[in-house]
Design a protein around this motif. Structure first.
Motif, PDB file in Angstrom:
ATOM      1  N   ALA A  91       0.896  -1.132  -0.005  1.00  0.00           N
ATOM      2  CA  ALA A  91       0.071  -0.077   0.165  1.00  0.00           C
ATOM      3  C   ALA A  91       0.848   1.419   0.057  1.00  0.00           C
ATOM      4  O   ALA A  91       2.109   1.296   0.543  1.00  0.00           O
ATOM      5  N   PRO A  92       0.434   2.399  -0.477  1.00  0.00           N
ATOM      6  CA  PRO A  92       1.067   3.659  -0.459  1.00  0.00           C
ATOM      7  C   PRO A  92       1.432   4.307   0.908  1.00  0.00           C
ATOM      8  O   PRO A  92       2.410   5.078   1.041  1.00  0.00           O
ATOM      9  N   SER A  93       0.549   4.049   1.828  1.00  0.00           N
ATOM     10  CA  SER A  93       0.718   4.598   3.025  1.00  0.00           C
ATOM     11  C   SER A  93       0.042   3.801   4.126  1.00  0.00           C
ATOM     12  O   SER A  93      -0.660   2.695   4.104  1.00  0.00           O
ATOM     13  N   LEU A  94       0.465   4.077   5.135  1.00  0.00           N
ATOM     14  CA  LEU A  94      -0.170   3.325   6.524  1.00  0.00           C
ATOM     15  C   LEU A  94      -1.558   3.201   6.512  1.00  0.00           C
ATOM     16  O   LEU A  94      -2.138   2.200   6.657  1.00  0.00           O
ATOM     17  N   ARG A  95      -2.238   4.546   6.229  1.00  0.00           N
ATOM     18  CA  ARG A  95      -3.695   4.255   6.396  1.00  0.00           C
ATOM     19  C   ARG A  95      -4.083   3.580   5.219  1.00  0.00           C
ATOM     20  O   ARG A  95      -5.008   2.832   5.474  1.00  0.00           O
ATOM     21  N   ARG A  96      -3.681   3.365   4.065  1.00  0.00           N
ATOM     22  CA  ARG A  96      -4.328   2.939   3.145  1.00  0.00           C
ATOM     23  C   ARG A  96      -3.862   1.375   3.414  1.00  0.00           C
ATOM     24  O   ARG A  96      -5.053   0.465   2.811  1.00  0.00           O
ATOM     25  N   ALA A  97      -2.978   0.809   3.989  1.00  0.00           N
ATOM     26  CA  ALA A  97      -2.691  -0.540   4.351  1.00  0.00           C
ATOM     27  C   ALA A  97      -3.828  -0.886   5.176  1.00  0.00           C
ATOM     28  O   ALA A  97      -4.268  -2.032   5.067  1.00  0.00           O
ATOM     29  N   VAL A 195      -4.794  -1.699  19.185  1.00  0.00           N
ATOM     30  CA  VAL A 195      -3.139  -1.089  19.174  1.00  0.00           C
ATOM     31  C   VAL A 195      -3.567   0.391  19.067  1.00  0.00           C
ATOM     32  O   VAL A 195      -4.278   1.046  18.100  1.00  0.00           O
ATOM     33  N   VAL A 196      -2.929   1.219  20.083  1.00  0.00           N
ATOM     34  CA  VAL A 196      -3.283   2.614  20.088  1.00  0.00           C
ATOM     35  C   VAL A 196      -1.905   3.416  19.599  1.00  0.00           C
ATOM     36  O   VAL A 196      -0.655   3.192  20.413  1.00  0.00           O
ATOM     37  N   PHE A 197      -1.948   4.382  18.657  1.00  0.00           N
ATOM     38  CA  PHE A 197      -0.683   5.022  18.222  1.00  0.00           C
ATOM     39  C   PHE A 197      -1.074   6.286  17.749  1.00  0.00           C
ATOM     40  O   PHE A 197      -2.106   6.559  17.543  1.00  0.00           O
ATOM     41  N   PRO A 198       0.083   7.096  17.542  1.00  0.00           N
ATOM     42  CA  PRO A 198      -0.279   8.549  17.067  1.00  0.00           C
ATOM     43  C   PRO A 198      -0.823   8.297  15.577  1.00  0.00           C
ATOM     44  O   PRO A 198      -0.387   7.779  15.033  1.00  0.00           O
ATOM     45  N   ALA A 199      -1.881   9.428  15.526  1.00  0.00           N
ATOM     46  CA  ALA A 199      -2.717   9.524  14.316  1.00  0.00           C
ATOM     47  C   ALA A 199      -1.622   9.938  13.181  1.00  0.00           C
ATOM     48  O   ALA A 199      -2.255   9.486  11.891  1.00  0.00           O
ATOM     49  N   HIS A 200      -0.815  10.596  13.317  1.00  0.00           N
ATOM     50  CA  HIS A 200      -0.083  11.382  12.336  1.00  0.00           C
ATOM     51  C   HIS A 200       0.649  10.181  11.407  1.00  0.00           C
ATOM     52  O   HIS A 200       1.026  10.341  10.555  1.00  0.00           O
ATOM     53  N   LEU A 201       0.909   9.059  12.270  1.00  0.00           N
ATOM     54  CA  LEU A 201       1.512   7.908  11.327  1.00  0.00           C
ATOM     55  C   LEU A 201       0.640   7.472  10.336  1.00  0.00           C
ATOM     56  O   LEU A 201       1.280   6.810   9.388  1.00  0.00           O
ATOM     57  N   LEU A 202      -0.505   7.689  10.286  1.00  0.00           N
ATOM     58  CA  LEU A 202      -1.351   7.204   9.322  1.00  0.00           C
ATOM     59  C   LEU A 202      -1.059   7.628   7.999  1.00  0.00           C
ATOM     60  O   LEU A 202      -1.322   7.073   7.033  1.00  0.00           O
ATOM     61  N   ASP A 203      -0.378   9.005   7.930  1.00  0.00           N
ATOM     62  CA  ASP A 203      -0.106   9.630   6.819  1.00  0.00           C
ATOM     63  C   ASP A 203       1.432   9.177   6.307  1.00  0.00           C
ATOM     64  O   ASP A 203       1.915   9.466   5.172  1.00  0.00           O
ATOM     65  N   VAL A 204       2.176   8.324   7.005  1.00  0.00           N
ATOM     66  CA  VAL A 204       3.435   7.863   6.703  1.00  0.00           C
ATOM     67  C   VAL A 204       3.437   7.125   5.240  1.00  0.00           C
ATOM     68  O   VAL A 204       2.662   6.133   5.248  1.00  0.00           O
ATOM     69  N   PRO A 205       4.260   7.362   4.467  1.00  0.00           N
ATOM     70  CA  PRO A 205       4.508   6.523   3.357  1.00  0.00           C
ATOM     71  C   PRO A 205       5.102   5.332   3.246  1.00  0.00           C
ATOM     72  O   PRO A 205       5.742   5.034   4.209  1.00  0.00           O
ATOM     73  N   ASN A 206       4.601   4.489   2.580  1.00  0.00           N
ATOM     74  CA  ASN A 206       5.483   3.212   2.263  1.00  0.00           C
ATOM     75  C   ASN A 206       6.813   3.283   2.130  1.00  0.00           C
ATOM     76  O   ASN A 206       7.281   3.657   0.951  1.00  0.00           O
ATOM     77  N   PRO A 207       7.773   3.021   3.023  1.00  0.00           N
ATOM     78  CA  PRO A 207       9.301   3.102   2.624  1.00  0.00           C
ATOM     79  C   PRO A 207       9.701   2.045   1.868  1.00  0.00           C
ATOM     80  O   PRO A 207      11.051   2.348   1.345  1.00  0.00           O
ATOM     81  N   ARG A 208       9.114   1.021   1.797  1.00  0.00           N
ATOM     82  CA  ARG A 208       9.732  -0.135   1.249  1.00  0.00           C
ATOM     83  C   ARG A 208       8.761  -0.761  -0.039  1.00  0.00           C
ATOM     84  O   ARG A 208       8.540  -1.847  -0.180  1.00  0.00           O
ATOM     85  N   THR A 209       8.147  -0.036  -0.751  1.00  0.00           N
ATOM     86  CA  THR A 209       7.280  -0.346  -1.959  1.00  0.00           C
ATOM     87  C   THR A 209       7.876  -1.404  -2.867  1.00  0.00           C
ATOM     88  O   THR A 209       8.814  -0.804  -3.307  1.00  0.00           O
ATOM     89  N   GLY A 210       7.182  -2.252  -3.021  1.00  0.00           N
ATOM     90  CA  GLY A 210       7.732  -3.028  -4.186  1.00  0.00           C
ATOM     91  C   GLY A 210       8.771  -4.242  -3.277  1.00  0.00           C
ATOM     92  O   GLY A 210       9.326  -5.216  -4.273  1.00  0.00           O
ATOM     93  N   CYS A 211       9.202  -4.225  -2.200  1.00  0.00           N
ATOM     94  CA  CYS A 211      10.197  -4.947  -1.875  1.00  0.00           C
ATOM     95  C   CYS A 211       9.564  -6.485  -1.022  1.00  0.00           C
ATOM     96  O   CYS A 211      10.439  -7.402  -0.454  1.00  0.00           O
ATOM     97  N   PHE A 212       8.220  -6.350  -0.889  1.00  0.00           N
ATOM     98  CA  PHE A 212       7.410  -7.648  -0.486  1.00  0.00           C
ATOM     99  C   PHE A 212       6.613  -8.162  -1.483  1.00  0.00           C
ATOM    100  O   PHE A 212       5.607  -7.465  -1.960  1.00  0.00           O
ATOM    101  N   ARG A 213       6.892  -9.248  -1.755  1.00  0.00           N
ATOM    102  CA  ARG A 213       6.144 -10.008  -3.040  1.00  0.00           C
ATOM    103  C   ARG A 213       5.586 -11.466  -2.598  1.00  0.00           C
ATOM    104  O   ARG A 213       6.570 -12.199  -2.079  1.00  0.00           O
TER     105      ARG A 213
END
Length: 328
Positions: A91-97, A195-213
């Motif tokens: 996914a492109p971001s944590l929220r989308r994931a 699991v409770v975590f800071p909401a701003h993390l939801l906008d973090v982009p995927n740092p490893r797109t394409g490396c998990f298949r």
């Protein structure tokens, strides 16, 4: 009639390695859970969720380690989610994931499961809830699930990241201090596992797109009303211990053997027909493996005599297993 929930065997994590490493008896743990030991070699098989609960509970008791589910999830990481992990890690971001994973969980990984993501000011809550009543192991299962959820969050936030806290429903949590140490956060009481975590993390982009298949395309779980689909999955599971038995399958569906036979007949099939169909398809898969002899394939499918397997194979494919193998 709604069928009992199923989950993929991969969600049990490296339970065999942990029990063996801790000096426990692996065979006793699987025997207590009434599951075939060879299940550990088939991570994509579907298992009744209650059996998975019981297996994790038995393993924790064997080792005297109430924090075992958290250790299993941490060791397995996102890979323990099998093909479903692709939904998170591509996914492109944590929220989308999380949103995509929530939508696909009950379809691809584990039925009778409800997950949700809510945001309240600076905090986000990713919740996990099983809708099926289970007699044992619910709290252990929640710990296991939240361990996997933390692994997904760490895919985006970094390996050393820790949540603000974990919410756990139910009675006092055994091994709480160890669970807190493993996950790097406090465990508090809540109405639902989260699991409770800071909401701003939801906008973090995927740092490893394409490396998990994932090498496998995820297949859907049978629908809750699909009796024949459930019987097929239970037959695949029971083949790991030899020829499938009606009583074993019926018990896991909460039915008598007679009721199971009657309901399969109403669907235009029978238990014997289901076993034949699974055995026929599995025989072709196994014979494509050059390292497996025809005798080994026969035993794997629960035949006590390779000659009986050969006769059945000729009925299915019109030729002997040896000739079929040469042609395919």
């Amino acid at each position: 009639m709604t069928q009992p929930a199923l989950t993929r065997a991969s969600t049990m994590g490296p339970v065999v390695e942990f029990v063996a490493r801790g000096g426990g008896c692996v065979a006793r743990v699987f025997r207590s859970a009434e599951l075939p030991l060879r299940l550990a070699e088939q991570p994509d098989l579907l298992v009744p969720l209650r059996d998975q609960f019981r297996l994790i509970e038995c393993a924790a008791r064997e080792l005297g380690d109430d924090a075992l589910p958290a250790r299993l999830a941490r060791e397995a990481g996102v890979a323990g989610l099998g093909p479903w992990a692709q939904r998170f890690c591509a996914a492109p971001s944590l929220r989308r994931a999380i949103e995509t994973g929530i939508g696909d969980c009950a379809l691809l990984l584990q039925s009778a499961t409800h997950m949700a993501l809510t945001v309240d000011g600076p905090l986000a809550r990713w919740t996990y809830r099983i809708t099926e009543r289970t007699p044992v192991g619910r709290q252990k299962n929640e710990l296991l699930a939240m361990g996997y959820m933390i692994s997904v969050l760490r895919w985006y936030a970094g390996a050393s990241w820790a949540p603000d806290r974990l919410d756990m429903p139910g009675p006092r949590l055994p091994g709480r201090a160890s669970v807190e140490s493993l996950n790097g956060c406090d465990v508090t009481h809540g109405e639902v596992a989260a699991v409770v975590f800071p909401a701003h993390l939801l906008d973090v982009p995927n740092p490893r797109t394409g490396c998990f298949r994932s090498e496998d395309d995820p297949t859907s779980l049978p629908g809750a009303e699909d009796l024949v689909g459930y019987v097929r999955e239970l037959v695949r599971l029971s083949l790991l211990d030899g020829r499938p038995h009606r009583a074993w399958v019926a018990r896991r569906l909460g039915l008598t053997v007679r009721t199971l036979q009657r309901r399969l007949q109403a669907q235009g099939t029978s238990f014997a027909d289901v076993v034949r169909g699974i055995s026929r398809a599995q025989a072709a898969v196994l014979l494509r493996r050059p390292e497996a002899s025809v005798t080994e394939v026969a035993y794997e499918l629960g035949y006590a005599d390779p000659a009986h397997f050969t006769r059945a194979f000729v009925d299915w494919y019109g030729q002997s297993p040896q000739r079929w193998r040469r042609e395919h």
